[in-house]
Scaffold this motif. Sequence first.
Motif, mmCIF file in Angstrom:
data_model
loop_
_atom_site.group_PDB
_atom_site.id
_atom_site.type_symbol
_atom_site.label_atom_id
_atom_site.label_comp_id
_atom_site.label_asym_id
_atom_site.label_seq_id
_atom_site.Cartn_x
_atom_site.Cartn_y
_atom_site.Cartn_z
ATOM 1 N N THR A 121 0.834 -1.208 0.000
ATOM 2 C CA THR A 121 0.000 0.000 0.000
ATOM 3 C C THR A 121 0.870 1.261 0.000
ATOM 4 O OG1 THR A 121 -1.635 -1.215 1.292
ATOM 5 C CG2 THR A 121 -1.897 1.182 1.203
ATOM 6 N N ASP A 122 1.943 1.242 0.785
ATOM 7 C CA ASP A 122 2.816 2.420 0.894
ATOM 8 C C ASP A 122 4.115 2.227 0.115
ATOM 9 O OD1 ASP A 122 1.212 4.184 2.261
ATOM 10 O OD2 ASP A 122 1.856 3.518 4.247
ATOM 11 N N ALA A 123 4.032 1.483 -0.999
ATOM 12 C CA ALA A 123 5.236 1.154 -1.784
ATOM 13 C C ALA A 123 5.997 2.396 -2.227
ATOM 14 C CB ALA A 123 4.857 0.308 -3.004
ATOM 15 N N SER A 124 5.284 3.502 -2.455
ATOM 16 C CA SER A 124 5.965 4.708 -2.939
ATOM 17 C C SER A 124 6.895 5.284 -1.870
ATOM 18 C CB SER A 124 4.941 5.769 -3.351
ATOM 19 O OG SER A 124 4.250 6.246 -2.222
ATOM 20 N N TRP A 125 6.773 4.786 -0.631
ATOM 21 C CA TRP A 125 7.623 5.274 0.470
ATOM 22 C C TRP A 125 8.924 4.481 0.616
ATOM 23 C CZ3 TRP A 125 6.907 9.375 3.840
ATOM 24 C CH2 TRP A 125 5.664 10.036 3.788
ATOM 25 N N VAL A 126 9.133 3.467 -0.225
ATOM 26 C CA VAL A 126 10.410 2.730 -0.135
ATOM 27 C C VAL A 126 11.442 3.540 -0.909
ATOM 28 C CG1 VAL A 126 11.608 0.549 -0.543
ATOM 29 C CG2 VAL A 126 9.136 0.550 -0.080
#
Length: 363
Positions: A121-126
């Motif tokens: 869900t928060d992949a853009s934060w990796v």
Amino acid sequence: MLTIDIIKAKQLKDKPDPNNLGFGNYFTDHMFVMDYQEGMGWHNPRVKPYEDLHLDPSAVVFHYGQEMFEGLKAYRRQDGEINLFRPDMNGKRLNNTNDRICMPQIPVEDFVQAVRTLVHTDASWVPEEAGTSLYIRPFVIATEPTLMVNPSKSYLFMIILSPVGAYYKEGLNPVRIYVEDTYVRASKGGVGEAKTGGSYGASMIAQKNAKNEGFAQVLWLDAIEHRYVEEVGTMNIFFKIRGKVYTPALSGSILPGITRDSVISLLKSWDIPIYEERISMDTIIEASKNGDLEEVFGTGTAAVISPVGGIHFKGLDFVVHNNEIGPITRRIYDTLTGMQYGNVKDDFGWIETIEDKNDHGWL
Ligand SMILES: *Cc1c(COP(=O)(O)O)cnc(C)c1O
């Protein structure tokens, strides 16, 4: 298999500068939550917007420390996908901790599914910058509103995510450690092998004193004789003496690190002798005096490998390997981080990949 509701945040946060993340300063848009109630078991697993908790001030966690946590990371690969490193091991350790402090088990598959769903869900934060990663913090707290000293009848299992910077900004640098001979971290029969908050609150005084004296970490000794090495801060410890590597055996008071376990497997696969046994400070100091103490390093998820360049014990300083990173330390670091970022082949089945088809990127 859990059926996880996903409630998306209406407004997404601005992302921090990926070159200045530090550790645990920023949190992502979502969190995972699952409730436990005696008689009902675990229920209502959900991903929801990151927000404050509402808890009764009498909740058991605030008074009697019935709490546990885990720690692992998600790594951005060059091809844009995301790697996890041995998440099942964190699930197993969570359950060992939960047993020790009377909290309910969470099936390992459900734990890993929850981690994967939230990271996806928060992949853009990796983050993508060299050495950065997304730190994953699962934890369980006792929520029953009562001042009775009993295991709580209700719990929250949560996961939060924090993008973190490279542990060593200027590359892998040796640290100086302070051997603590007054305070102890854990004793056999206590909670040293469980990842529970109370141990950390109790260890802060020694860490604070060591920091004030200019040391990076505390090296803990056994609680009875104050002679045998246990571990360092939030890391396990390894010593290379005359070509052989030693690490303290898991005696009941040492946290069983997943990095520790991985390092032991790597050394075995390279035919480097590795012994898990009791190691006294006398042995370390004698080896240092004879010029036989070749390398010392700590192992843990945050730093992966932390070379030790100096040991301070009872007023004396011992320099290790000229305060430079040793060859085995370097090889382990390169291999483990290489696997984690997907640049070195994983022959152990340690890596799990999460597809990031959306490819949203950091901004
Ligand atoms: C978490 C932790 C470690 C390291 O465990 P890893 O699984 O390798 O991250 C070592 N010692 C303590 C006290 C810890 O809390």
